[in-house]
Design an enzyme around this catalytic site. Structure first.
Site, PDB file in Angstrom:
ATOM      1  CG  ASP A  50      -1.530 -11.274   5.625  1.00 29.98           C
ATOM      2  OD1 ASP A  50      -0.837 -10.203   5.733  1.00 29.98           O
ATOM      3  OD2 ASP A  50      -2.246 -11.640   4.451  1.00 29.98           O
ATOM      4  CG  HIS A  76       0.579  -3.050  -0.948  1.00 22.38           C
ATOM      5  ND1 HIS A  76      -0.007  -2.117  -1.697  1.00 22.38           N
ATOM      6  CD2 HIS A  76       0.872  -3.853  -1.812  1.00 22.38           C
ATOM      7  CE1 HIS A  76       0.006  -2.365  -3.103  1.00 22.38           C
ATOM      8  NE2 HIS A  76       0.699  -3.740  -3.111  1.00 22.38           N
TER       9      HIS A  76
HETATM   10  C1  BDR Z   1      -2.465  -6.372   0.946  1.00 20.93           C
HETATM   11  O1  BDR Z   1      -2.618  -7.778   0.776  1.00 20.93           O
HETATM   12  C2  BDR Z   1      -1.498  -8.596   1.010  1.00 20.93           C
HETATM   13  O2  BDR Z   1      -1.384  -9.537   0.086  1.00 20.93           O
HETATM   14  C3  BDR Z   1      -0.454  -7.476   1.330  1.00 20.93           C
HETATM   15  O3  BDR Z   1       0.384  -7.950   2.230  1.00 20.93           O
HETATM   16  C4  BDR Z   1      -1.177  -6.430   1.958  1.00 20.93           C
HETATM   17  O4  BDR Z   1      -1.504  -6.336   3.042  1.00 20.93           O
HETATM   18  C5  BDR Z   1      -2.320  -5.527  -0.313  1.00 20.93           C
HETATM   19  O5  BDR Z   1      -3.689  -5.622  -1.000  1.00 20.93           O
HETATM   20 CA    CA Z   2      -0.173  -8.177   4.626  1.00 22.71          CA
END
Ligand code: BDR
Ligand code: CA
Length: 323
Positions: free
Chosen positions: A14, A247
């Site tokens: 995303d 992340h």
């Molecule tokens: C996850 O949530 C999204 O905002 C980031 O892209 C990552 O995949 C972190 O909690």
């Molecule tokens: Ca993400």
């Protein structure tokens, strides 16, 4: 000399600032071949995350079709996009995607996941770094893919090993919180899953200095610098870290450097209602309780610790190599 067979990856994403970092990290891996990029709502609405995936693949010469997927969760109402983290345009409002438009390849992401997995039995790793809606829909459309995938690797959940329990709520990580029902289906299906949760990824921090050094190294590093100025400032305020949490990169790093992670095994369930909605809980193998909601569900692997510096180093090496 015979060409070494590459590992096929479907990147479900995303984009998303750390998603863009992960996509560029993947592009730099000689052992991987991106079979497709599939998009879903999450950090922005799905038309925006799809546009961003198309932009990234075109701009950085990533030879993989982009398929658009789910625009909303399976059961709960769509939660507002976190524009305060990823910007209104999903890429930090750096004015880089303004005016860009392109059409995704034909077909729903969930259908294309099924097609690609069926055409390449035992060879495809699903790397999901977003709400798990597309994966749950793919399983629903063809449950047999559970026996045909090579692996399913997820950035999602928070398992409290590394201290952190949630970012969307005190106990829920955003990807799982965005579609807890889909996440529970993915975690309870009879396929291999390795989850790299927020409690581990929050320790994978590319410092301000790292980002500045990469910005000097060329186009990819400069692009990531430009889109991550607000993201970095937010992490400094919110997590008191001097830099950006990688992340989604951490989950991608597992594909090429699994030795950097230590894992625990046991079934995982997701809380799907109430104030703890989106919480992920693993029952460790060998722990004995009375009858409970984990009974009868297959064990999954969950990261409990990692070589954080090693992950950040492999990210820096990858982005530098793109020039
Ligand atoms: C996850 O949530 C999204 O905002 C980031 O892209 C990552 O995949 C972190 O909690
Ligand atoms: Ca993400």
């Amino acid at each position: 000399m015979a060409e070494i067979e590459k590992n096929l990856v479907i990147f479900d994403t995303d984009p998303g600032i750390d998603d863009a970092m992960a996509l560029l990290f993947l592009k730099a891996q000689p052992s991987l071949k991106l079979a497709a990029v599939t998009t879903v709502f999450g950090n922005a609405e799905v038309d925006i995350t799809t546009r961003n995936a198309l932009y990234l693949t075109r701009r950085f010469g990533i030879d993989a079709p982009v398929y658009a997927g789910a625009s909303q969760p399976l059961t709960i109402a769509r939660r507002p996009a976190p524009t305060f983290i990823h910007g209104n345009d999903g890429l930090g409002d750096a004015d880089l995607v303004t005016g860009f438009s392109a059409e995704p390849a034909e077909g729903h992401a969930a259908d294309r996941i099924v097609d690609i997995v069926r055409a390449n039995p035992g060879k495809v790793t699903l790397l999901a770094v977003a709400p798990l809606t597309n994966l749950a829909l793919a399983l629903q459309r063809d449950p047999s893919i559970a026996t045909l995938v090579k692996d399913v690797v997820i950035m999602g959940g928070a398992f409290a090993w590394g201290g952190r329990r949630g970012n969307a709520t005190p106990v829920a990580e955003a990807n799982v919180h965005n579609d807890p029902h889909a996440a529970d289906r993915v975690f309870t299906a009879a396929w291999p899953v390795t989850a790299i949760g927020l409690d581990v990824t929050s320790h994978c921090v590319a410092s301000h200095e790292d980002a500045a050094e990469l910005a000097e190294s060329g186009g990819a590093g400069r692009f990531l610098w430009d889109i991550s100025r607000g993201y970095e400032a937010l992490y400094q305020r919110r997590n008191q870290v001097d830099g950006c949490c990688l992340h989604d990169v951490a989950a991608a790093a597992y594909l090429v450097a699994p030795h950097l992670f230590s894992l625990h095994s046991g079934p995982v369930r997701v809380v799907t209602e109430g104030i703890a909605i989106g919480q992920t809980i693993q029952k460790l193998d060998g722990h004995i309780f009375g009858p409970n909601a984990w009974d009868g569900h297959p064990s999954k692997l969950v990261a409990a610790d990692a070589d954080f510096a090693g992950i950040v180093d492999s990210y820096k090496t990858a982005i530098r190599s793109l020039g």
